[in-house]
Design a protein around this motif. Structure first.
Motif, PDB file in Angstrom:
ATOM      1  N   ASP A  14      12.154  34.854  39.332  1.00  0.00           N
ATOM      2  CA  ASP A  14      12.506  33.672  38.552  1.00  0.00           C
ATOM      3  C   ASP A  14      13.758  33.890  37.713  1.00  0.00           C
ATOM      4  O   ASP A  14      14.109  33.060  36.877  1.00  0.00           O
ATOM      5  N   HIS A  15      14.443  34.987  37.920  1.00  0.00           N
ATOM      6  CA  HIS A  15      15.668  35.297  37.188  1.00  0.00           C
ATOM      7  C   HIS A  15      16.870  34.843  38.003  1.00  0.00           C
ATOM      8  O   HIS A  15      17.001  35.188  39.173  1.00  0.00           O
ATOM      9  N   TYR A  16      17.759  34.063  37.381  1.00  0.00           N
ATOM     10  CA  TYR A  16      18.945  33.578  38.079  1.00  0.00           C
ATOM     11  C   TYR A  16      19.870  34.746  38.418  1.00  0.00           C
ATOM     12  O   TYR A  16      20.193  35.568  37.561  1.00  0.00           O
ATOM     13  N   ALA A  17      20.300  34.800  39.662  1.00  0.00           N
ATOM     14  CA  ALA A  17      21.250  35.823  40.091  1.00  0.00           C
ATOM     15  C   ALA A  17      22.221  35.211  41.088  1.00  0.00           C
ATOM     16  O   ALA A  17      21.817  34.536  42.041  1.00  0.00           O
ATOM     17  N   SER A  18      23.496  35.433  40.859  1.00  0.00           N
ATOM     18  CA  SER A  18      24.530  34.972  41.773  1.00  0.00           C
ATOM     19  C   SER A  18      25.467  36.140  42.055  1.00  0.00           C
ATOM     20  O   SER A  18      25.269  37.248  41.555  1.00  0.00           O
ATOM     21  N   ARG A  19      26.487  35.882  42.887  1.00  0.00           N
ATOM     22  CA  ARG A  19      27.388  36.984  43.237  1.00  0.00           C
ATOM     23  C   ARG A  19      28.799  36.480  43.487  1.00  0.00           C
ATOM     24  O   ARG A  19      29.024  35.331  43.867  1.00  0.00           O
ATOM     25  N   LEU A  20      29.740  37.380  43.251  1.00  0.00           N
ATOM     26  CA  LEU A  20      31.118  37.212  43.671  1.00  0.00           C
ATOM     27  C   LEU A  20      31.264  38.048  44.937  1.00  0.00           C
ATOM     28  O   LEU A  20      30.810  39.182  44.974  1.00  0.00           O
ATOM     29  N   ALA A  21      31.908  37.493  45.973  1.00  0.00           N
ATOM     30  CA  ALA A  21      31.956  38.219  47.245  1.00  0.00           C
ATOM     31  C   ALA A  21      33.348  38.162  47.872  1.00  0.00           C
ATOM     32  O   ALA A  21      33.539  37.593  48.946  1.00  0.00           O
ATOM     33  N   PRO A  22      34.338  38.768  47.223  1.00  0.00           N
ATOM     34  CA  PRO A  22      35.691  38.768  47.793  1.00  0.00           C
ATOM     35  C   PRO A  22      35.841  39.789  48.918  1.00  0.00           C
ATOM     36  O   PRO A  22      35.126  40.792  48.979  1.00  0.00           O
ATOM     37  N   SER A  23      36.782  39.518  49.809  1.00  0.00           N
ATOM     38  CA  SER A  23      37.152  40.467  50.860  1.00  0.00           C
ATOM     39  C   SER A  23      38.452  41.150  50.446  1.00  0.00           C
ATOM     40  O   SER A  23      39.414  40.464  50.081  1.00  0.00           O
ATOM     41  N   PRO A  24      38.526  42.475  50.508  1.00  0.00           N
ATOM     42  CA  PRO A  24      39.735  43.183  50.064  1.00  0.00           C
ATOM     43  C   PRO A  24      40.804  43.225  51.144  1.00  0.00           C
ATOM     44  O   PRO A  24      41.298  44.284  51.533  1.00  0.00           O
ATOM     45  N   THR A  25      41.171  42.039  51.639  1.00  0.00           N
ATOM     46  CA  THR A  25      42.213  41.937  52.666  1.00  0.00           C
ATOM     47  C   THR A  25      43.488  41.320  52.102  1.00  0.00           C
ATOM     48  O   THR A  25      44.407  40.998  52.845  1.00  0.00           O
ATOM     49  N   GLY A  26      43.536  41.152  50.802  1.00  0.00           N
ATOM     50  CA  GLY A  26      44.689  40.587  50.124  1.00  0.00           C
ATOM     51  C   GLY A  26      44.366  40.423  48.655  1.00  0.00           C
ATOM     52  O   GLY A  26      43.250  40.722  48.215  1.00  0.00           O
ATOM     53  N   LEU A  27      45.340  39.952  47.905  1.00  0.00           N
ATOM     54  CA  LEU A  27      45.145  39.752  46.474  1.00  0.00           C
ATOM     55  C   LEU A  27      44.351  38.483  46.195  1.00  0.00           C
ATOM     56  O   LEU A  27      44.446  37.500  46.928  1.00  0.00           O
ATOM     57  N   LEU A  28      43.557  38.510  45.127  1.00  0.00           N
ATOM     58  CA  LEU A  28      42.861  37.301  44.699  1.00  0.00           C
ATOM     59  C   LEU A  28      43.885  36.242  44.309  1.00  0.00           C
ATOM     60  O   LEU A  28      44.899  36.542  43.693  1.00  0.00           O
ATOM     61  N   HIS A  29      43.606  34.994  44.681  1.00  0.00           N
ATOM     62  CA  HIS A  29      44.533  33.910  44.341  1.00  0.00           C
ATOM     63  C   HIS A  29      43.836  32.870  43.463  1.00  0.00           C
ATOM     64  O   HIS A  29      42.669  33.040  43.081  1.00  0.00           O
ATOM     65  N   GLY A  48      21.760  34.439  33.351  1.00  0.00           N
ATOM     66  CA  GLY A  48      21.444  35.176  34.557  1.00  0.00           C
ATOM     67  C   GLY A  48      22.354  36.365  34.787  1.00  0.00           C
ATOM     68  O   GLY A  48      23.055  36.825  33.885  1.00  0.00           O
ATOM     69  N   THR A  49      22.328  36.848  36.007  1.00  0.00           N
ATOM     70  CA  THR A  49      23.082  38.033  36.399  1.00  0.00           C
ATOM     71  C   THR A  49      24.127  37.649  37.434  1.00  0.00           C
ATOM     72  O   THR A  49      23.851  36.857  38.346  1.00  0.00           O
ATOM     73  N   LEU A  50      25.313  38.203  37.297  1.00  0.00           N
ATOM     74  CA  LEU A  50      26.389  38.001  38.269  1.00  0.00           C
ATOM     75  C   LEU A  50      26.763  39.361  38.842  1.00  0.00           C
ATOM     76  O   LEU A  50      27.138  40.277  38.112  1.00  0.00           O
ATOM     77  N   LEU A  51      26.629  39.492  40.156  1.00  0.00           N
ATOM     78  CA  LEU A  51      26.913  40.749  40.838  1.00  0.00           C
ATOM     79  C   LEU A  51      28.234  40.649  41.590  1.00  0.00           C
ATOM     80  O   LEU A  51      28.738  39.552  41.846  1.00  0.00           O
ATOM     81  N   LEU A  52      28.774  41.783  41.960  1.00  0.00           N
ATOM     82  CA  LEU A  52      30.024  41.843  42.719  1.00  0.00           C
ATOM     83  C   LEU A  52      29.758  42.550  44.041  1.00  0.00           C
ATOM     84  O   LEU A  52      29.213  43.646  44.075  1.00  0.00           O
ATOM     85  N   ARG A  53      30.161  41.903  45.140  1.00  0.00           N
ATOM     86  CA  ARG A  53      29.998  42.473  46.468  1.00  0.00           C
ATOM     87  C   ARG A  53      31.362  42.584  47.142  1.00  0.00           C
ATOM     88  O   ARG A  53      32.078  41.588  47.275  1.00  0.00           O
ATOM     89  N   ASN A  54      31.702  43.785  47.547  1.00  0.00           N
ATOM     90  CA  ASN A  54      32.957  44.058  48.229  1.00  0.00           C
ATOM     91  C   ASN A  54      32.736  43.870  49.728  1.00  0.00           C
ATOM     92  O   ASN A  54      32.142  44.721  50.386  1.00  0.00           O
TER      93      ASN A  54
END
Length: 283
Positions: A14-29, A48-54
């Motif tokens: 019941d805990h909110y969790a989301s994620r950032l999921a960028p691909s390291p194929t270029g710079l963030l825009h 909630g929680t925000l995770l980072l996925r490479n």
């Protein structure tokens, strides 16, 4: 390499969790920044929680310099995430196990079509140039065929239930529906180089990370329908979705990594402050 136990922070259901999921194929825009800022704000609102996925499953284009840059740019923008970072290239056995389950259950089959053959099978232009063409079913086994065995060096597709309408209510854009076999066809889930497709890796990781809401661009609405089918086939929990409008340039083209002038790193080097960048997309 981090172990599975400590690589992913566990959450209550019941805990909110989301994620950032960028691909390291270029710079963030700027387009990335707008979506990631929305994800960050929604996590804050839900306490909630925000995770980072490479998402580094493109071995030819993924670069460590882009991984370092994305971490720095997120911090510069003021987007905080909960470590450790999940790295997809370290998780291939998890994806392979899910793929083999799909193959054994008859949900997947080998595809021998070449890129040229696939290109010639496109029956009509598609609105989203980045979307996978609807597959004609050239390699699809007959209904009731014995599940195939794994063979190395082959591409594999997920067999969609033709005519089934995949419905979901997007938390931003409202009710959505896509018809399997019409809006999209059998799609790739395992590549002949031994790597999973975006669709499969995304579904496996979202479940393992106990993500409750996926925040991403509206160009991935059709991918959401595909991923819902994968969740069902693998018996994985459903998640909520929040798709954000795409930022576009003066010609109406959606912002992408080809827009070097709008890379966060470029804007930083021009002397813009984080607040200036956030104002560019109305944050």
């Amino acid at each position: 390499m981090a172990t599975e136990e400590n690589a992913i922070r566990k959450h209550d259901l019941d805990h909110y969790a989301s994620r950032l999921a960028p691909s390291p194929t270029g710079l963030l825009h700027l387009g990335h920044a707008a979506t990631f800022w929305t994800a960050y704000q929604r996590a804050l609102e839900q306490d909630g929680t925000l995770l980072l996925r490479n998402e580094d499953l493109d071995p030819q284009r993924s670069k460590q310099q882009y991984v370092d840059a994305m971490i720095e740019d997120l911090a510069w923008l003021g987007i905080a995430w909960t470590p450790p970072m999940v790295v997809q290239s370290e998780r291939i056995p998890l994806y392979r196990e899910a793929f083999e389950r799909l193959l054994a259950s008859g949900h997947a089959y080998a595809c021998t079509c070449s890129r040229r053959e696939l290109a010639q099978m496109v029956a009509a232009p598609h609105e989203d140039a980045d979307d996978e063409p609807v597959y004609t079913g050239r390699c699809r086994p007959a209904e009731g065929a014995v599940p195939q065995s794994l063979a190395p060096g082959m591409n594999y597709r997920f067999r969609v239930p033709d005519g089934d309408v995949v419905r979901f209510v997007d938390c931003n854009l409202g009710p959505q529906s896509f018809t399997a076999g019409g809006d999209f066809g059998d799609f790739l889930i395992w590549r002949k180089d031994g790597l999973p497709s975006y669709q499969l890796a995304c579904v496996v990781d979202d479940a393992a990370m106990q993500i409750t809401e996926v925040v991403r661009g509206a160009d991935l609405l059709k991918s959401t329908a595909r991923q819902i089918l994968l969740q069902r086939a693998l018996g994985l929990p459903a998640v909520q979705y929040f798709h954000t409008p795409l930022l576009r340039d003066e010609r109406g083209m959606r912002l992408a990594k080809r827009h070097d002038a709008l890379a966060i790193r470029t804007l930083r080097n021009k002397g813009l402050a984080p607040g200036d960048v956030l104002c560019m997309f109305g944050a």
